[in-house]
Write a protein that holds these residues in place. Structure first.
Motif, short mmCIF file in Angstrom:
data_model
loop_
_atom_site.label_atom_id
_atom_site.label_comp_id
_atom_site.label_asym_id
_atom_site.label_seq_id
_atom_site.Cartn_x
_atom_site.Cartn_y
_atom_site.Cartn_z
N ILE A 79 0.81 -1.23 0.00
CA ILE A 79 0.00 0.00 0.00
C ILE A 79 0.84 1.28 0.00
CG2 ILE A 79 -1.95 -1.15 1.12
CD1 ILE A 79 -1.11 0.26 3.74
N LEU A 80 2.15 1.15 0.09
CA LEU A 80 3.03 2.32 0.24
C LEU A 80 2.82 3.38 -0.85
CD1 LEU A 80 5.31 3.79 1.69
CD2 LEU A 80 6.92 2.46 0.32
N LYS A 81 2.81 2.99 -2.09
CA LYS A 81 2.68 3.96 -3.18
C LYS A 81 1.37 4.74 -3.08
CE LYS A 81 2.55 4.45 -8.18
NZ LYS A 81 2.27 3.79 -9.44
N LYS A 82 0.27 4.05 -2.85
CA LYS A 82 -1.03 4.71 -2.76
C LYS A 82 -1.10 5.61 -1.52
CE LYS A 82 -5.14 5.62 -4.20
NZ LYS A 82 -5.35 6.44 -5.38
N MET A 83 -0.55 5.14 -0.41
CA MET A 83 -0.56 5.95 0.80
C MET A 83 0.24 7.23 0.58
SD MET A 83 -2.51 4.49 2.97
CE MET A 83 -2.11 5.14 4.58
N THR A 84 1.35 7.13 -0.12
CA THR A 84 2.16 8.32 -0.44
C THR A 84 1.38 9.27 -1.34
OG1 THR A 84 4.18 7.00 -0.24
CG2 THR A 84 4.37 9.09 -1.41
N GLU A 85 0.66 8.73 -2.31
CA GLU A 85 -0.17 9.56 -3.19
C GLU A 85 -1.25 10.30 -2.40
OE1 GLU A 85 -1.82 7.00 -6.20
OE2 GLU A 85 0.15 6.57 -7.07
N LEU A 86 -1.72 9.70 -1.31
CA LEU A 86 -2.74 10.32 -0.47
C LEU A 86 -2.14 11.29 0.55
CD1 LEU A 86 -5.08 7.25 0.16
CD2 LEU A 86 -5.54 9.24 -1.30
N GLY A 87 -0.82 11.46 0.50
CA GLY A 87 -0.16 12.43 1.38
C GLY A 87 0.36 11.88 2.68
N PHE A 88 0.34 10.56 2.83
CA PHE A 88 0.88 9.94 4.05
C PHE A 88 2.39 9.78 3.91
CE2 PHE A 88 -3.54 8.86 4.46
CZ PHE A 88 -3.76 8.75 5.82
N GLN A 89 3.07 9.90 5.02
CA GLN A 89 4.52 9.72 5.07
C GLN A 89 4.80 8.39 5.77
OE1 GLN A 89 5.44 13.15 7.39
NE2 GLN A 89 4.83 14.58 5.79
N SER A 90 5.65 7.59 5.16
CA SER A 90 5.96 6.28 5.72
C SER A 90 7.02 6.39 6.81
CB SER A 90 6.46 5.36 4.60
OG SER A 90 6.81 4.10 5.11
#
Length: 154
Positions: free
Chosen positions: A61-72
């Motif tokens: 899910i990392l790529k989509k979470m990044t697209e949504l503005g989340f920082q890993s």
């Protein structure tokens, strides 16, 4: 959505007028809708096997979470705490209080791993909201099914 995704929102009474609750709800819908994207659904299905780590699901899910503005694995959110190295799986800053997003897998019920996520949200000065990803069902080493989501949802 896939058969292994179920969404449940819990909101603390009295927060209905929270300045950012509408943005949090909108992000919640966006996050939950990502599970219906075929590549993500298939990736989670492949990663969600006995003995696998939550990091495998996070990578799906990392790529989509990044697209949504989340920082890993955002560092520094707990810099004023004794355990300053704590970091969430994902963090989304928002005016009025951000969102911690945590991925749990097998140890959710057996080791109460959902409770530290609630605790992290409580002590994080930059977050007021928690998105917690928990499997609906966990297959054990004996090939039995545990209804993890149902237990946590109670």
């Amino acid at each position: 959505m896939t058969e292994f995704v179920q969404v449940r929102a819990f909101e603390r009474p009295g927060l209905e007028d929270s300045a950012n609750l509408a943005a949090v709800r909108k992000l919640g819908l966006q996050v939950s809708s990502m599970f219906s994207i075929p590549e993500i659904a298939e990736g989670i299905s492949e990663a969600h096997v006995f003995g696998a780590s939550s990091a495998k699901v996070q990578s799906v899910i990392l790529k989509k979470m990044t697209e949504l503005g989340f920082q890993s694995e955002r560092k520094g959110l707990f810099k004023n705490m004794t355990a300053a190295g704590i970091r969430p799986d994902h963090f989304k800053p928002l005016e009025g209080g951000g969102i911690l997003f945590e991925v749990e897998r097998g140890k959710t019920i057996a080791n109460n791993m959902d409770l530290p996520d609630v605790w992290k949200t409580h002590i994080c000065s930059e977050a007021k909201h928690l998105f917690l990803m928990i499997p609906r069902i966990r297959v054990t080493g004996n090939h039995r099914e545990q209804k993890i989501f149902q237990s946590v949802e109670k």
